[in-house]
Motif scaffolding. Structure first.
Motif, PDB file in Angstrom:
ATOM      1  N   THR A 251       0.831  -1.211   0.000  1.00  0.00           N
ATOM      2  CA  THR A 251       0.000   0.000   0.000  1.00  0.00           C
ATOM      3  C   THR A 251       0.862   1.257   0.000  1.00  0.00           C
ATOM      4  N   VAL A 252       0.222   2.361  -0.329  1.00  0.00           N
ATOM      5  CA  VAL A 252       0.892   3.667  -0.319  1.00  0.00           C
ATOM      6  C   VAL A 252       0.102   4.635   0.557  1.00  0.00           C
ATOM      7  N   ARG A 253       0.784   5.689   0.977  1.00  0.00           N
ATOM      8  CA  ARG A 253       0.163   6.673   1.881  1.00  0.00           C
ATOM      9  C   ARG A 253      -0.671   7.680   1.097  1.00  0.00           C
ATOM     10  N   ALA A 254      -1.699   7.154   0.467  1.00  0.00           N
ATOM     11  CA  ALA A 254      -2.650   7.989  -0.265  1.00  0.00           C
ATOM     12  C   ALA A 254      -3.807   8.334   0.655  1.00  0.00           C
ATOM     13  N   MET A 255      -4.496   9.418   0.344  1.00  0.00           N
ATOM     14  CA  MET A 255      -5.721   9.747   1.070  1.00  0.00           C
ATOM     15  C   MET A 255      -6.707  10.398   0.109  1.00  0.00           C
ATOM     16  N   ASP A 256      -7.965   9.935   0.157  1.00  0.00           N
ATOM     17  CA  ASP A 256      -9.050  10.509  -0.630  1.00  0.00           C
ATOM     18  C   ASP A 256     -10.136  11.004   0.314  1.00  0.00           C
ATOM     19  N   VAL A 257     -10.623  12.209   0.076  1.00  0.00           N
ATOM     20  CA  VAL A 257     -11.741  12.746   0.853  1.00  0.00           C
ATOM     21  C   VAL A 257     -13.026  12.497   0.070  1.00  0.00           C
ATOM     22  N   LEU A 258     -13.989  11.859   0.719  1.00  0.00           N
ATOM     23  CA  LEU A 258     -15.256  11.502   0.081  1.00  0.00           C
ATOM     24  C   LEU A 258     -16.385  12.344   0.666  1.00  0.00           C
ATOM     25  N   PHE A 259     -17.217  12.890  -0.231  1.00  0.00           N
ATOM     26  CA  PHE A 259     -18.330  13.746   0.168  1.00  0.00           C
ATOM     27  C   PHE A 259     -19.654  13.132  -0.285  1.00  0.00           C
ATOM     28  N   PRO A 260     -20.748  13.481   0.391  1.00  0.00           N
ATOM     29  CA  PRO A 260     -22.063  13.052  -0.104  1.00  0.00           C
ATOM     30  C   PRO A 260     -22.340  13.614  -1.489  1.00  0.00           C
ATOM     31  N   ARG A 261     -23.086  12.841  -2.296  1.00  0.00           N
ATOM     32  CA  ARG A 261     -23.482  13.206  -3.656  1.00  0.00           C
ATOM     33  C   ARG A 261     -22.330  13.224  -4.653  1.00  0.00           C
ATOM     34  N   ILE A 262     -21.099  13.475  -4.189  1.00  0.00           N
ATOM     35  CA  ILE A 262     -19.955  13.668  -5.079  1.00  0.00           C
ATOM     36  C   ILE A 262     -19.087  12.419  -5.155  1.00  0.00           C
ATOM     37  N   GLY A 263     -18.882  11.775  -4.006  1.00  0.00           N
ATOM     38  CA  GLY A 263     -17.840  10.762  -3.927  1.00  0.00           C
ATOM     39  C   GLY A 263     -16.516  11.456  -3.669  1.00  0.00           C
ATOM     40  N   GLU A 264     -15.469  11.063  -4.375  1.00  0.00           N
ATOM     41  CA  GLU A 264     -14.151  11.676  -4.151  1.00  0.00           C
ATOM     42  C   GLU A 264     -14.167  13.141  -4.553  1.00  0.00           C
ATOM     43  N   ILE A 265     -13.794  14.001  -3.594  1.00  0.00           N
ATOM     44  CA  ILE A 265     -13.694  15.430  -3.901  1.00  0.00           C
ATOM     45  C   ILE A 265     -12.241  15.896  -3.824  1.00  0.00           C
ATOM     46  N   ILE A 266     -11.430  15.194  -3.029  1.00  0.00           N
ATOM     47  CA  ILE A 266      -9.999  15.492  -2.923  1.00  0.00           C
ATOM     48  C   ILE A 266      -9.232  14.184  -3.017  1.00  0.00           C
ATOM     49  N   GLY A 267      -8.122  14.205  -3.751  1.00  0.00           N
ATOM     50  CA  GLY A 267      -7.197  13.086  -3.783  1.00  0.00           C
ATOM     51  C   GLY A 267      -5.805  13.581  -3.461  1.00  0.00           C
ATOM     52  N   GLY A 268      -5.112  12.896  -2.551  1.00  0.00           N
ATOM     53  CA  GLY A 268      -3.781  13.363  -2.189  1.00  0.00           C
ATOM     54  C   GLY A 268      -2.938  12.244  -1.625  1.00  0.00           C
ATOM     55  N   SER A 269      -1.752  12.609  -1.155  1.00  0.00           N
ATOM     56  CA  SER A 269      -0.865  11.594  -0.578  1.00  0.00           C
ATOM     57  C   SER A 269       0.337  12.263   0.060  1.00  0.00           C
ATOM     58  N   GLN A 270       1.038  11.465   0.862  1.00  0.00           N
ATOM     59  CA  GLN A 270       2.408  11.804   1.191  1.00  0.00           C
ATOM     60  C   GLN A 270       3.232  11.371  -0.013  1.00  0.00           C
ATOM     61  N   ARG A 271       4.177  12.195  -0.420  1.00  0.00           N
ATOM     62  CA  ARG A 271       4.967  11.898  -1.619  1.00  0.00           C
ATOM     63  C   ARG A 271       6.198  11.058  -1.251  1.00  0.00           C
ATOM     64  N   GLU A 272       6.623  10.228  -2.179  1.00  0.00           N
ATOM     65  CA  GLU A 272       7.815   9.397  -1.949  1.00  0.00           C
ATOM     66  C   GLU A 272       9.058  10.273  -2.066  1.00  0.00           C
ATOM     67  N   GLU A 273       9.757  10.457  -0.946  1.00  0.00           N
ATOM     68  CA  GLU A 273      10.958  11.298  -0.969  1.00  0.00           C
ATOM     69  C   GLU A 273      12.238  10.494  -1.153  1.00  0.00           C
ATOM     70  N   ASP A 274      12.159   9.172  -1.082  1.00  0.00           N
ATOM     71  CA  ASP A 274      13.339   8.323  -1.226  1.00  0.00           C
ATOM     72  C   ASP A 274      13.654   8.111  -2.704  1.00  0.00           C
ATOM     73  N   PHE A 275      14.842   8.518  -3.115  1.00  0.00           N
ATOM     74  CA  PHE A 275      15.217   8.452  -4.532  1.00  0.00           C
ATOM     75  C   PHE A 275      15.136   7.031  -5.077  1.00  0.00           C
ATOM     76  N   ASP A 276      15.707   6.077  -4.373  1.00  0.00           N
ATOM     77  CA  ASP A 276      15.757   4.709  -4.882  1.00  0.00           C
ATOM     78  C   ASP A 276      14.358   4.119  -5.052  1.00  0.00           C
ATOM     79  N   LYS A 277      13.507   4.331  -4.063  1.00  0.00           N
ATOM     80  CA  LYS A 277      12.144   3.797  -4.138  1.00  0.00           C
ATOM     81  C   LYS A 277      11.355   4.445  -5.276  1.00  0.00           C
ATOM     82  N   LEU A 278      11.500   5.754  -5.399  1.00  0.00           N
ATOM     83  CA  LEU A 278      10.785   6.466  -6.463  1.00  0.00           C
ATOM     84  C   LEU A 278      11.289   6.028  -7.833  1.00  0.00           C
TER      85      LEU A 278
END
Length: 468
Positions: free
Chosen positions: A378-405
């Motif tokens: 899994t990855v450190r993603a986060m989605d904000v879900l609202f009534p009627r809309i579903g996903e309204i925001i999509g975001g994450s912590q970004r991968e800062e490690d060069f090798d992994k990225l």
């Protein structure tokens, strides 16, 4: 005679104690309706400053019947008159006309916005005129208010606004649905020996496209200014004709150094609550109109957002809830599949009955730049879900490690030469950082209660449609 200074109609519909009752005023605007008899004409005038019209009362004997004939629905006029308290119902004040100047008439036989109900589909066909309707006047005022509130929120919280490029040589989402930007002759482009188009002969010396996101460039800004945001147009060449998709739309994308996923969620919740509170505090006339005309639960739904803490749970927990729900889904639910709007709305509207933030999504269904969790799945993603809309925001912590990225970019076969500059930020002073994207039109759908995303943007761009 010196021309009277114009007063906007919004200022003449303030509480009675503040009004220049008995004084000569000037208003300019567009006629919504004209009614009356042989003695008096009642003209409803609107200048776009407020949902409400001001009533102009014109004595037919003073003006002459022929002089008032061009004052038809849709015409543009300037009126000098005395502001008086109204004896009629529905308005506190009206203007007794002394002089009427017609700037532009509107032929009542052909002007399409007569006093009757028009379908949203019809109004999209006349997008050059639909801002003059009550509905789209309200939507556009709310759109302005939300844009202002976005800038105010970030400014007041120490963010810096940066302008990310509209023309780009990289695909931030890795989806490939991009509009190409080229000056090459489409009938006879220069070719390489293998028959492919030689983009080195193009304007930028390489293949370029319209951006799908300003995120990658915003990350560069965050690595210097700590807290930045972009707010600009983005483009997706997705052949999707749904009430939720546009080919051209606006995105708000903050990026923040030294924020982890929890900081990111806190920011998203605070930001959304601020915007909705701003709408309720500053746009109540327009919200009441939309509430009464289109969505009887709109204002209560907006209030519920700011009254409740958002529920936070993992994607894995959400999938288990959906599987155990006993619901019949159009799209079956299983771990590893992307959640659809029906699943997101069930969680928000039926199960928790409040906004939800989902975290820790499967790596395979999320973008390459998201920080990988120790579980390797899994990855450190986060989605904000609202009534009627579903996903309204999509975001994450970004991968800062060069090798992994770098490893993830190779796995997805994303051309490294397109993202060399992005990878270098992980070599030189890398830092934990997070961010998210809020689709402006998705926000506007929620705030206005409108059912179709084409009706919250002035000039919608969709497949087979680039009019106006």
């Amino acid at each position: 005679m010196k021309e009277l200074k114009r007063t906007i109609i919004k200022d003449l519909l303030r509480p009675a104690g503040e009004l220049p009752i008995g004084q000569l005023v000037n208003v300019k605007g567009w006629v919504r309706t004209k009614r009356g008899n042989k003695k008096v004409a009642f003209i409803a005038l609107n200048d776009g400053s407020i949902i409400h019209n001001i009533q102009i009362v014109a004595d037919v004997e003073d003006f002459g019947e022929e002089a008032l004939k061009p004052v038809t629905t849709g015409s543009c006029i300037s009126v000098d008159g005395i502001l008086v308290e109204s004896l009629g119902h529905g308005q506190k004040v009206e203007i007794q006309a002394r002089n009427i100047l017609i700037y532009g008439s509107a032929d009542p036989e052909t002007f399409p916005l007569q006093k009757k109900s028009h379908s949203m589909e019809f109004l999209r066909e006349i997008a050059h005129l639909r801002p003059r309707t009550n509905t789209f006047g309200a939507v556009l005022r709310l759109r302005h208010a939300m844009a202002f509130a976005i800038h105010k929120y970030f400014n007041d919280n120490g963010f810096y606004y940066i302008h990310s490029p509209i023309i780009t040589g990289s695909d931030a989402e890795g989806a490939g649905d991009m509009f190409r930007v080229s000056i090459l002759d489409p009938k006879n482009p220069p070719l390489r020996e293998d028959g492919s188009v030689d983009f080195s002969k193009d304007f930028f010396g390489k293949q370029t496209n319209l951006t799908v996101s300003g995120q990658l460039e915003a990350e560069l800004g965050a690595m210097a200014l700590s807290k930045v945001y972009t707010f600009g147009p983005t483009f997706r060449a997705e052949n999707s004709n749904t009430p939720r998709h546009l080919a051209e739309f606006w995105m708000i994308e903050p990026e923040i150094a030294f924020y982890d996923i929890h900081d990111d969620m806190d920011l998203a919740e605070d930001f959304l609550k601020y915007l909705i509170r701003y709408a309720l505090d500053n746009c109540i006339d327009d919200l009441e109109f939309l509430n009464n005309m289109y969505d009887k639960e709109l204002i209560e739904r907006l209030k519920s957002i700011i009254e409740h803490e958002f529920e936070r749970l993992t994607y894995t927990e959400a999938v288990e809830i959906l599987i155990q729900s006993g619901q019949k889904w159009e799209f079956p639910v299983s771990w590893g599949s992307d959640l659809q709007a029906e699943h997101e709305r069930y969680l928000v509207e039926k199960h928790f009955k409040k906004p939800v933030i989902l975290t820790d999504y499967p790596t395979e269904i999320k973008a390459f730049y998201m920080k990988q969790n120790p579980d390797g799945k899994t990855v450190r993603a986060m989605d904000v879900l609202f009534p009627r809309i579903g996903e309204i925001i999509g975001g994450s912590q970004r991968e800062e490690d060069f090798d992994k990225l770098n490893r993830r970019i190779k796995e997805l076969q994303i051309p490294e030469e397109e993202l060399w500059w992005y990878l270098e930020t992980r070599k030189y002073g890398t830092a934990p950082h997070s961010g998210f994207g809020l689709g402006f039109e998705r926000l506007m759908l929620f705030v206005t209660g409108m059912a179709n995303i084409r009706d919250v943007i002035p000039f919608p761009r969709t497949p087979q449609n680039a009019e106006f």
